[in-house]
Design an enzyme around this catalytic site. Structure first.
Site, PDB file in Angstrom:
ATOM      1  N   LYS A  62      -3.169   3.112 -41.629  1.00 20.17           N
ATOM      2  CA  LYS A  62      -2.855   1.977 -40.756  1.00 20.17           C
ATOM      3  C   LYS A  62      -4.120   1.266 -40.311  1.00 20.17           C
ATOM      4  O   LYS A  62      -5.134   1.893 -40.049  1.00 20.17           O
ATOM      5  CB  LYS A  62      -2.110   2.522 -39.523  1.00 20.17           C
ATOM      6  CG  LYS A  62      -1.772   1.484 -38.496  1.00 20.17           C
ATOM      7  CD  LYS A  62      -0.959   2.088 -37.357  1.00 20.17           C
ATOM      8  CE  LYS A  62      -1.843   2.544 -36.217  1.00 20.17           C
ATOM      9  NZ  LYS A  62      -1.075   3.054 -35.080  1.00 20.17           N
TER      10      LYS A  62
ATOM     11  N   ASP B  40       4.536  10.340 -34.133  1.00 14.56           N
ATOM     12  CA  ASP B  40       3.269   9.806 -33.638  1.00 14.56           C
ATOM     13  C   ASP B  40       3.007  10.372 -32.250  1.00 14.56           C
ATOM     14  O   ASP B  40       3.930  10.858 -31.595  1.00 14.56           O
ATOM     15  CB  ASP B  40       3.356   8.272 -33.582  1.00 14.56           C
ATOM     16  CG  ASP B  40       1.994   7.612 -33.833  1.00 14.56           C
ATOM     17  OD1 ASP B  40       0.971   8.315 -33.744  1.00 14.56           O
ATOM     18  OD2 ASP B  40       1.972   6.403 -34.111  1.00 14.56           O
TER      19      ASP B  40
ATOM     20  N   GLU C 255       0.846  -1.202   0.000  1.00 16.94           N
ATOM     21  CA  GLU C 255       0.000   0.000   0.000  1.00 16.94           C
ATOM     22  C   GLU C 255       0.883   1.254   0.000  1.00 16.94           C
ATOM     23  O   GLU C 255       2.000   1.240   0.515  1.00 16.94           O
ATOM     24  CB  GLU C 255      -0.926  -0.013   1.222  1.00 16.94           C
ATOM     25  CG  GLU C 255      -2.000  -1.077   1.109  1.00 16.94           C
ATOM     26  CD  GLU C 255      -2.966  -1.078   2.281  1.00 16.94           C
ATOM     27  OE1 GLU C 255      -2.785  -0.275   3.222  1.00 16.94           O
ATOM     28  OE2 GLU C 255      -3.903  -1.898   2.250  1.00 16.94           O
TER      29      GLU C 255
HETATM   30  C1  R5P Z   1      -2.552   4.744 -32.114  1.00 16.76           C
HETATM   31  O1  R5P Z   1      -3.379   5.029 -32.960  1.00 16.76           O
HETATM   32  C2  R5P Z   1      -1.455   5.662 -31.715  1.00 16.76           C
HETATM   33  O2  R5P Z   1      -1.534   6.903 -32.358  1.00 16.76           O
HETATM   34  C3  R5P Z   1      -0.103   5.038 -31.967  1.00 16.76           C
HETATM   35  O3  R5P Z   1       0.088   4.900 -33.365  1.00 16.76           O
HETATM   36  C4  R5P Z   1       0.007   3.693 -31.309  1.00 16.76           C
HETATM   37  O4  R5P Z   1      -0.368   3.761 -29.972  1.00 16.76           O
HETATM   38  C5  R5P Z   1       1.412   3.146 -31.435  1.00 16.76           C
HETATM   39  O5  R5P Z   1       1.457   1.887 -30.832  1.00 16.76           O
HETATM   40  P1  R5P Z   1       2.585   0.839 -31.191  1.00 16.76           P
HETATM   41  O6  R5P Z   1       3.911   1.511 -30.938  1.00 16.76           O
HETATM   42  O7  R5P Z   1       2.327  -0.296 -30.231  1.00 16.76           O
HETATM   43  O8  R5P Z   1       2.406   0.438 -32.603  1.00 16.76           O
END
Ligand code: R5P
Length: 284
Positions: free
Chosen positions: A188, A214, A38
């Site tokens: 994607k 991203d 905790e």
């Molecule tokens: C999802 O749509 C986000 O914008 C990222 O593209 C995603 O979270 C990336 O995740 P990973 O690195 O596991 O492909």
């Protein structure tokens, strides 16, 4: 009177940077664990009548940091905080913003309810508009132009900024604009938590420095799949706001040809080269 910044254990670098830039008092609570796991928290500074900003990123271990944040908010209120802001640089569970299958938990909605302990919530680049729609009073801090400004200083040759999906398209376009770089966007499809498929398309990468940008890099799967379309690129870099880098994400990206990985300090790691502090200040 200036607000007081109370720093949870997930954001030590960012809280010091904010307190230094703003000249606010920085309160570091005592955080310990009881033998059974905790959390024990104690604040000895006086918060009576103060405006208080509690900063805690919901970075991994997300559930621990969430619990700590909730306890801190309630504690600050008990200690007499007049106005209370929860500053959450990385909002975990934001990708659980819809019921993709019947019966699934809308976890970000639950977090939004719990964070009503604060008068206002400030988050950085939330994953989606839907994730923010569950909050009563929330401000989102945008920071892709900061990414662009930083990248612009790194001597990229004939740069191309690439968004791996349409969800990040507008944000990456903003970074490209700030850096004076070209921009392109892929399509994607997510197949599972760790697997994605990127639609084949012609990307003009030959001889160029390509930066894949991203909001989140988690397993690195999205970056790895994007790299497959970048044959002939001079260098490939990956840059994100929230660098979760789970499991072997870093090795996977490097093996796929990524030579530099950059993130902000919403999740603190050795890749946190870009501070979001200048963007946050306008919201505090
Ligand atoms: C999802 O749509 C986000 O914008 C990222 O593209 C995603 O979270 C990336 O995740 P990973 O690195 O596991 O492909």
């Amino acid at each position: 009177m200036m607000p007081v910044l109370v720093s949870g254990s997930a954001s030590p670098m960012l809280s010091s940077e904010l307190s230094r830039t703003l000249g606010w008092e920085l309160v570091k609570p005592e955080v310990r664990k009881f033998p059974d796991g905790e959390i024990y928290l104690r604040i000895t500074s006086s918060l009576e009548g103060e405006e208080v900003v509690v900063i805690e990123s919901l970075s991994p271990p997300q559930n621990e940091h969430l619990t700590e944040l909730l306890f801190l908010l309630d504690l600050c209120r008990d200690l007499g905080a007049r106005k209370l802001t929860a500053l959450v640089p990385y909002l975990a569970y934001a990708r659980q913003d819809k019921r993709f299958k019947d019966g699934e938990a809308l976890s970000v909605k639950t977090i939004a309810r719990l964070l009503e302990l604060a008068d206002k919530v400030v988050v950085v680049e939330a994953h989606s508009k839907e994730s923010l729609s569950y909050f009563k009073k929330v401000e989102e801090v945008k920071c892709f132009s900061l990414l662009g400004n930083y990248l612009a200083k790194l001597g990229l040759r004939d740069p191309l900024f690439l968004s791996p999906d349409e969800g990040s398209m507008e944000r990456v376009r903003e970074a490209a604009k700030a850096a004076g770089a070209d921009f392109d966007c892929l399509q994607k499809e997510r197949l599972s938590g760790t697997r994605v498929r990127i639609e084949r398309k012609r990307v003009d990468a030959s001889g160029r420095d390509v930066v894949i940008l991203d909001d989140i890099i988690s397993t690195g799967g999205t970056v790895v799949e994007s790299c497959k379309l970048l044959k002939g690129a001079r260098r490939i870099w990956a840059c994100c706001v929230h660098g979760l880098f789970v499991g072997n994400a870093l090795e996977r990206m490097k093996s796929a040809g990524v030579s530099r990985i950059l993130s902000t300090d919403t999740i603190e790691s050795r890749y946190s080269k870009i501070s979001v502090a200048p963007a946050l200040i306008k919201h505090l």
